[in-house]
Design an enzyme around this catalytic site. Structure first.
Site, short mmCIF file in Angstrom:
data_model
loop_
_atom_site.label_atom_id
_atom_site.label_comp_id
_atom_site.label_asym_id
_atom_site.label_seq_id
_atom_site.Cartn_x
_atom_site.Cartn_y
_atom_site.Cartn_z
N ASP A 197 0.83 -1.16 -0.17
CA ASP A 197 0.25 -0.04 -0.24
C ASP A 197 1.08 1.23 0.18
O ASP A 197 2.16 1.24 0.43
CB ASP A 197 -0.98 -0.05 1.47
CG ASP A 197 -1.59 1.15 1.41
OD1 ASP A 197 -2.30 1.63 0.54
OD2 ASP A 197 -1.60 1.82 2.66
N ASP B 279 -1.78 -1.03 5.95
CA ASP B 279 -2.20 -0.40 7.44
C ASP B 279 -3.60 -0.11 7.69
O ASP B 279 -4.05 0.17 8.66
CB ASP B 279 -1.44 0.87 7.39
CG ASP B 279 -1.63 2.11 6.54
OD1 ASP B 279 -2.16 1.92 5.36
OD2 ASP B 279 -1.67 3.17 7.32
N ASP C 273 -7.56 -1.93 3.63
CA ASP C 273 -6.69 -2.91 3.06
C ASP C 273 -6.71 -4.27 3.65
O ASP C 273 -6.31 -5.30 3.19
CB ASP C 273 -4.94 -2.68 3.71
CG ASP C 273 -4.87 -1.40 3.21
OD1 ASP C 273 -4.73 -0.93 1.94
OD2 ASP C 273 -3.75 -0.31 3.77
P1 ADP Z 1 -5.14 5.42 -0.23
O1 ADP Z 1 -4.99 4.19 -1.12
O2 ADP Z 1 -3.90 6.18 -0.72
O3 ADP Z 1 -5.14 5.19 1.16
P2 ADP Z 1 -7.91 6.47 -0.48
O4 ADP Z 1 -8.66 5.25 -1.19
O5 ADP Z 1 -8.01 6.80 0.95
O6 ADP Z 1 -6.19 6.38 -0.80
O7 ADP Z 1 -8.17 7.75 -1.38
C1 ADP Z 1 -8.11 7.72 -2.76
C2 ADP Z 1 -7.86 9.30 -3.04
O8 ADP Z 1 -9.22 9.75 -2.91
C3 ADP Z 1 -7.11 10.02 -2.52
O9 ADP Z 1 -5.64 9.98 -3.04
C4 ADP Z 1 -7.71 11.41 -2.61
O10 ADP Z 1 -7.30 11.99 -4.07
C5 ADP Z 1 -9.24 11.19 -2.68
N1 ADP Z 1 -9.60 11.38 -1.29
C6 ADP Z 1 -10.13 10.30 -0.52
N2 ADP Z 1 -10.60 10.89 0.77
C7 ADP Z 1 -10.20 12.27 0.61
C8 ADP Z 1 -10.56 13.42 1.64
N3 ADP Z 1 -10.95 13.29 2.95
N4 ADP Z 1 -10.07 14.54 1.22
C9 ADP Z 1 -9.42 14.84 0.04
N5 ADP Z 1 -9.42 13.87 -0.89
C10 ADP Z 1 -9.68 12.58 -0.43
MG MG Z 2 -4.33 3.96 2.90
#
Ligand code: ADP
Ligand code: MG
Length: 289
Positions: free
Chosen positions: A38, A234, A238
């Protein structure tokens, strides 16, 4: 000799804070063909900072941050924390807050609808991004995560966020390659940002724009190629992928859900402990034959 070797391997792991939850975890770990990491919170520190703000015409930086913070005040997401840290105390929290899983969030600020998140969210909401898109793309090319902010479905600006790579991430990937283990990175972040981070780290397989519910499917796709898959993560999102993988590794500083779903827990939250786990596991298996 088998139980003895397992006991020794388990003990060696424990000294590095590598907790093999069961004997099978050691055996599977020795046979991994590919490890998926991740991105956020695993290869990166997971404590991102705002590094640049680009307001659209008729907007100023302070107001852009203020409305974004009003929405993010409801969110636990690391990107939300970055914006809140940058904004300082929020006086006017958004109403009607909704989290848009894997894409962003929305809410009402001063009677206007605010959407913030990735470009897919802007497309879904019919928000034109052309005005700032060249700038946004160059920020992504530099490895930044770009958050678009729209007010009443018109672009108000973008906020660029950087998350430092963990000091041992690069060496982890090099050492896995030396051990003939392929390395993939999985993220909900956009492809240009993910490609840049992956290139910096020497990662060959990049799984980007993956929605939280799809991470386990990406594991299945690699398994369908006949590969034994390790998954390191984490977060809550996931957990299904950790379960699906032959070996799920949870980062110790991560969520309880991830730790419960894993076969191996890395208590020191150091990705390099994946290399140590594989080395210990292979040594243990050699003693069994
Ligand atoms: P990761 O796999 O990096 O944990 P997430 O699935 O949580 O990513 O989020 C994917 C994308 O959605 C982020 O890269 C961001 O662009 C957008 N995103 C998600 N939640 C938020 C938030 N609270 N504020 C701004 N952007 C968000
Ligand atoms: Mg993450």
């Amino acid at each position: 000799a088998t139980p003895m070797a397992i006991m020794i391997g388990t003990g060696m792991g424990a000294r590095h804070g590598i907790l093999f939850k069961h004997a099978e975890a050691i055996e599977q770990c020795a046979r991994l063909d590919v490890v998926i990491f991740d991105k956020t919170g695993t290869l990166t520190v997971g404590q991102p900072d705002v590094v640049e703000t680009v307001p659209a015409a008729d907007w100023d930086e302070a107001r852009l941050i203020e409305i974004a913070a009003a929405v993010e005040a409801h969110s636990e997401h690391p990107l939300a924390q970055a914006i809140l840290k940058h904004a300082g105390p929020v006086t006017d929290r958004a109403s009607d807050y909704t989290n848009i899983d894997g894409q962003g969030a929305m809410g009402r600020v001063a009677g206007r609808w605010v959407h913030l998140g990735n470009r897919l969210l802007m497309t879904a909401e019919g928000v034109a991004v052309d005005e700032i898109e060249a700038r946004a793309e160059s920020l992504k090319g530099a490895g930044r995560t770009v958050i678009y902010v729209a007010v009443d479905r018109r672009l108000a600006g973008v906020i660029a966020i950087a998350d430092a790579i963990r000091p041992t991430s690069r060496a982890t990937i090099q050492e896995l390659h030396r051990r003939k283990v392929r390395v993939a990175m999985i993220t909900g972040d956009n492809r240009p940002t993910a490609e840049r981070v992956a290139a910096d780290l020497g990662i060959d397989i990049v799984l980007a724009d993956v929605l939280p519910g799809q991470k386990a499917d990406e594991v299945k796709k690699l398994q369908a190629q006949g590969l034994k898959v390790g998954m390191v993560g984490d977060g809550v999102n996931d957990a299904p992928a950790l379960t699906q993988a032959e070996v799920g590794f949870a980062i110790g500083a991560g969520t309880d859900v991830a730790i419960d779903s894993a076969d191996i827990v890395l208590m020191r939250s150091d990705p390099y402990d994946v290399v140590r786990a594989i080395t210990i596991a292979r040594g243990t298996l050699r003693k069994m034959h």
